[in-house]
Motif scaffolding. Structure first.
Motif, short mmCIF file in Angstrom:
data_model
loop_
_atom_site.label_atom_id
_atom_site.label_comp_id
_atom_site.label_asym_id
_atom_site.label_seq_id
_atom_site.Cartn_x
_atom_site.Cartn_y
_atom_site.Cartn_z
N ASN A 112 -9.22 16.83 -9.22
CA ASN A 112 -9.23 15.69 -10.11
C ASN A 112 -7.99 14.79 -9.96
O ASN A 112 -6.89 15.19 -10.30
CB ASN A 112 -9.30 16.26 -11.54
CG ASN A 112 -9.42 15.19 -12.60
OD1 ASN A 112 -9.60 14.01 -12.28
ND2 ASN A 112 -9.31 15.60 -13.86
N GLY A 113 -8.18 13.57 -9.42
CA GLY A 113 -7.05 12.65 -9.30
C GLY A 113 -6.56 12.47 -7.88
O GLY A 113 -5.94 11.48 -7.54
N SER A 114 -6.84 13.45 -7.00
CA SER A 114 -6.43 13.30 -5.60
C SER A 114 -7.54 12.60 -4.82
O SER A 114 -8.72 12.70 -5.17
CB SER A 114 -6.21 14.68 -4.95
OG SER A 114 -5.09 15.32 -5.50
N ASP A 115 -7.16 11.90 -3.74
CA ASP A 115 -8.17 11.34 -2.83
C ASP A 115 -8.48 12.36 -1.74
O ASP A 115 -9.62 12.50 -1.30
CB ASP A 115 -7.66 10.03 -2.25
CG ASP A 115 -7.51 8.98 -3.34
OD1 ASP A 115 -8.52 8.68 -4.00
OD2 ASP A 115 -6.38 8.50 -3.58
N ILE A 116 -7.43 13.07 -1.32
CA ILE A 116 -7.60 14.21 -0.41
C ILE A 116 -6.75 15.32 -1.01
O ILE A 116 -5.63 15.06 -1.46
CB ILE A 116 -7.08 13.90 1.01
CG1 ILE A 116 -7.84 12.74 1.63
CG2 ILE A 116 -7.13 15.14 1.90
CD1 ILE A 116 -7.33 12.31 3.01
N LEU A 117 -7.24 16.55 -1.02
CA LEU A 117 -6.40 17.64 -1.50
C LEU A 117 -6.21 18.64 -0.36
O LEU A 117 -7.18 19.11 0.25
CB LEU A 117 -7.04 18.34 -2.71
CG LEU A 117 -6.20 19.51 -3.26
CD1 LEU A 117 -4.93 19.03 -3.94
CD2 LEU A 117 -7.00 20.37 -4.23
N GLU B 251 -13.79 7.91 -1.72
CA GLU B 251 -14.01 6.98 -0.61
C GLU B 251 -12.68 6.64 0.06
O GLU B 251 -12.59 6.55 1.28
CB GLU B 251 -14.68 5.69 -1.11
CG GLU B 251 -16.12 5.88 -1.56
CD GLU B 251 -17.06 6.35 -0.44
OE1 GLU B 251 -16.75 6.10 0.74
OE2 GLU B 251 -18.09 7.00 -0.76
N LYS B 252 -11.65 6.47 -0.78
CA LYS B 252 -10.32 6.15 -0.24
C LYS B 252 -9.87 7.26 0.70
O LYS B 252 -9.29 7.02 1.76
CB LYS B 252 -9.31 6.06 -1.39
CG LYS B 252 -9.03 4.68 -1.90
CD LYS B 252 -7.83 4.81 -2.85
CE LYS B 252 -7.67 3.61 -3.74
NZ LYS B 252 -6.68 3.86 -4.79
N GLY B 253 -10.12 8.49 0.30
CA GLY B 253 -9.74 9.65 1.10
C GLY B 253 -10.54 9.66 2.40
O GLY B 253 -10.02 9.95 3.48
N LYS B 254 -11.79 9.32 2.26
CA LYS B 254 -12.69 9.33 3.43
C LYS B 254 -12.24 8.31 4.46
O LYS B 254 -12.26 8.56 5.67
CB LYS B 254 -14.11 9.03 2.96
CG LYS B 254 -15.12 9.45 3.96
CD LYS B 254 -16.50 9.52 3.42
CE LYS B 254 -17.33 9.87 4.63
NZ LYS B 254 -18.58 10.36 4.42
N VAL C 92 -2.96 5.74 -2.49
CA VAL C 92 -3.83 6.85 -2.09
C VAL C 92 -3.06 8.13 -2.41
O VAL C 92 -1.87 8.23 -2.13
CB VAL C 92 -4.09 6.81 -0.57
CG1 VAL C 92 -4.98 7.97 -0.16
CG2 VAL C 92 -4.72 5.50 -0.17
N VAL C 93 -3.75 9.08 -3.02
CA VAL C 93 -3.07 10.32 -3.39
C VAL C 93 -3.51 11.46 -2.47
O VAL C 93 -4.69 11.84 -2.47
CB VAL C 93 -3.35 10.69 -4.86
CG1 VAL C 93 -2.62 11.98 -5.23
CG2 VAL C 93 -2.94 9.55 -5.79
N SER D 41 0.87 -1.19 0.00
CA SER D 41 0.00 0.00 0.00
C SER D 41 0.90 1.22 0.00
O SER D 41 1.90 1.28 0.71
CB SER D 41 -0.84 0.07 1.26
OG SER D 41 -1.52 -1.12 1.42
N LEU D 42 0.52 2.18 -0.79
CA LEU D 42 1.37 3.36 -0.93
C LEU D 42 0.57 4.64 -0.72
O LEU D 42 -0.53 4.78 -1.24
CB LEU D 42 1.98 3.35 -2.35
CG LEU D 42 2.93 4.50 -2.67
CD1 LEU D 42 4.27 4.30 -1.98
CD2 LEU D 42 3.15 4.61 -4.17
#
Ligand code: SF4
Ligand code: SF4
Ligand code: SF4
Ligand code: SF4
Lengths: 339, 267
Positions: free
Chosen positions: A156-161, A177-180, A130-131, A92-93
């Motif tokens: 666009n493209g980030s999970d969290i900005l 969802e990944k960001g959440k 996850v970005v 996982s990165l």
């Protein structure tokens, strides 16, 4: 999902980093080493920098490594035995501090690697990543994100900005969802959304051309003298493709040692003379101007047409890396006007 | 600058050449190569201390070569390259006119290439202070220290081969790194593979490198690969008394054997 806004204090950001690291994630974050800012694996939080405009290299190595081992094989008298690579072992990165253009670069790569054939190597790496993006507050004259439909605060493209606010704390926009999941697992570090708007904290990148117009012009420009006139100085070195977040050309080679070997997928460039040469010796892209044309056509004509994505996110890396000043922005501005 | 433009105009107007390869202003205060085919355009040509690219590279480029006879604005390393390319039969002397630039940045008048040869025999071909210092520093290191230095420096190399493309003497159409039957150099951009690639390049340029520094300047990752080939240039001088590119008839250090060659370095 609907975008959610929260605040993360400067001190909490460090805690988030450490928490993610402690949970066994590999982290890829920008640090300054030997005077250059580049992303490195697992630096300590103290080393991480938020001050750079752009790194020399893109971040595509995370999902499209410069060398991907596709299979291993052993050959003997009885035949060849092939061992698949175990993609479940991909770690996982967390990509920490990617600028919005770079985050969008993954979408461009996805439009190629997940287009008709679904590339499992790319996909497994992409799924495990996850970005955590970081809005840009400064830029240089090679940046042109706003001309390719992005901006210094694009989600666009980030999970969290993250966007740095005037207080030194950060606005966190939770996009996927990944960001959440990350936010939920560290809920104590996030606070209610700040009143301050994001817009005042972003770099000002002036739009310099319309990419729709460029795409339209390219449709009739295959034989245009523009290509030869503007690429005589290109030396076909491939530096532009190697630093580009959206270039996806590769070459497959077998490397053997005695009876065992590996099949490798290596970065390549359409700028190289050898890229298109046939076994017969015939080369359909015989000269450099045809290769330069291919680079621009692929990014601004073929990709929007077939992959519904531009092949360029306006990071300006190719212009900064080119040893002979083939400035892509200058050429795109000119291409918007050609007849 | 004016003298370069004037000479370029004369050469184009009298049809002695079909193209002038020189320098022009680029983007972000950079300069870049310029290809002038029409004498009305000669005012684009410039020359100042930013003009370091070795333009002799373009003399062997397919699309440039096919424009016809070429006039070339050449700094000292570029003039040495021209001699090397003539020695190695890559460029025909009758196809080029050299607009030489001396150390003082002034245009030199070469009625023919033998005058350029005589100029080069006396010219200052010392390395820049910065390169000299870097090489001296490396020479003082122990073998282990050198190995560590290069392992660290070459580790990031992603084998884009920009160093090779920028070098006017790396003109092979099929380089040894691309041969895979057999595979001489590992494909992988990894520690050993990178070492082998750069050792191979340094060897193939021994006695040929004219110390222009373009390979190092081209590297997008700022790896000082030019120090390897420049060091080999110094070694060729020390062991065989050869400074590359001083005449149009250079003998190759690597492929010539002389009875009085020293063999004390052979293990
Ligand atoms: S555009 Fe520049 S970086 Fe790209 S291949 Fe040509 S010379 Fe190299
Ligand atoms: S083509 Fe150049 S500006 Fe566009 S994404 Fe690639 S490196 Fe960035
Ligand atoms: S230019 Fe730099 S990165 Fe590219 S192959 Fe040469 S040393 Fe490696
Ligand atoms: S090896 Fe480097 S320094 Fe030597 S001639 Fe080639 S580009 Fe110039």
């Amino acid at each position: 999902m609907e975008l959610e806004r929260k605040l993360i204090k400067k001190a909490s950001l460090e805690k988030l980093y450490q928490k993610l690291q402690a949970n066994g994630n590999k982290i890829f974050a920008p640090i300054i080493k030997d005077g250059k800012t580049e992303f490195h694996y697992n630096p300590s939080y103290a080393e991480v920098t938020y001050d750079h405009i752009q790194t020399i290299q893109s971040l595509k190595n995370t999902v499209f490594p410069k060398i991907e081992n596709l299979v291993r094989f052993t050959t003997d008298r009885n035949g060849t035995e092939v061992t698949e690579v175990d993609l479940a072992k991909v770690p996982s990165l967390v990509l920490w501090g990617a600028h919005p253009c770079d985050a969008a670069g993954f979408k461009a790569l996805k439009s190629i690697f997940m287009w008709d054939y679904k590339d499992e190597y790319f996909n497994s790496r992409m799924n495990k990543m996850v970005v955590i993006g970081l809005s840009c507050y400064k830029c240089d004259d090679n940046c042109f994100c706003t001309s390719v439909g992005l901006n210094p605060g694009a989600t666009n493209g980030s999970d969290i900005l993250l966007t740095k606010l005037s207080t030194g704390d950060y606005l966190a926009e939770i996009i996927t969802e990944k960001g959440k999941e990350i936010v939920n697992a560290a809920a104590e570090l996030f606070e209610a959304a700040p009143a301050e708007a994001k817009e005042g904290n972003l770099a000002q990148v002036k739009q310099q051309f319309s990419h729709e117009k460029v795409t339209k012009n390219l449709a009739g420009a295959f034989e245009h003298p523009f290509w030869v006139e503007n690429s005589l100085r290109c030396i076909g070195c491939g530096a532009c493709a190697f630093v580009c977040p959206a270039c996806a050309c590769f070459d497959i080679q077998d490397e053997t040692k005695g009876k065992t070997g590996k099949r490798l997928r290596c970065w390549d460039s359409c700028g190289f003379g050898l890229f298109t040469i046939h076994t017969s010796g015939h080369n359909p892209r015989e000269v450099q101007s045809q290769r330069w044309r291919q680079r621009i056509m692929h990014k601004f004509s073929y990709m929007p047409e077939r992959n519904e994505s531009l092949g360029c996110i306006g990071c300006g890396r190719c212009s900064r890396a080119c040893p002979v000043d083939m400035n892509i922005l200058e050429q795109l501005i000119a291409l918007e006007k050609i007849q | 600058m004016e003298s370069i433009r004037k000479r370029a105009k004369e050469l184009l107007d009298s049809k002695q050449v079909q193209v002038i390869i020189g320098y022009e202003n680029g983007t972000s205060n950079k300069v870049r190569a310029s290809f002038i085919k029409d004498s009305a355009q000669v005012d684009k040509l410039i020359y100042d201390e930013r003009c370091t690219q070795n333009l002799a590279l373009y003399l062997v480029k397919h699309e440039v070569k096919h424009l016809g006879k070429m006039g070339i604005v050449a700094t000292i390393p570029a003039m040495r390259t021209i001699n090397m390319l003539i020695s190695e039969e890559q460029v025909k002397p009758e196809n080029i006119v050299v607009l030489g630039i001396g150390e003082d940045g002034k245009l030199l008048d070469f009625p023919d290439l033998t005058v350029m040869e005589s100029f080069l025999q006396k010219a200052n071909i010392e390395l820049t202070a910065k390169d000299k210092e870097a090489i001296e520093k490396l020479k003082k290191m122990t073998t282990q220290e050198k190995f560590d230095y290069w392992s660290n420096a070459l580790e990031t190399c992603f084998k884009c081969y920009a160093c090779r493309s920028a070098c006017p003497l790396c003109y092979c159409t099929r380089c040894a790194v691309e041969c895979n039957q057999p595979q001489w150099i590992p494909v992988q951009a990894s520690k050993n593979g990178n070492y082998e690639w750069h050792m191979l390049r340094a060897m193939h340029l021994s006695g040929r490198c004219v110390s222009c520094g373009d390979c190092g300047r081209a590297c997008p990752l700022d790896i000082p690969v030019h120090l390897l080939t420049m060091h080999m240039a110094e070694e060729s001088k020390r062991l065989f008394g050869v400074d590359s590119g001083l005449s149009m008839k250079m003998e190759s250090v690597l492929s010539n054997y002389k009875l009085d060659d020293k063999d004390n370095f052979i293990l």
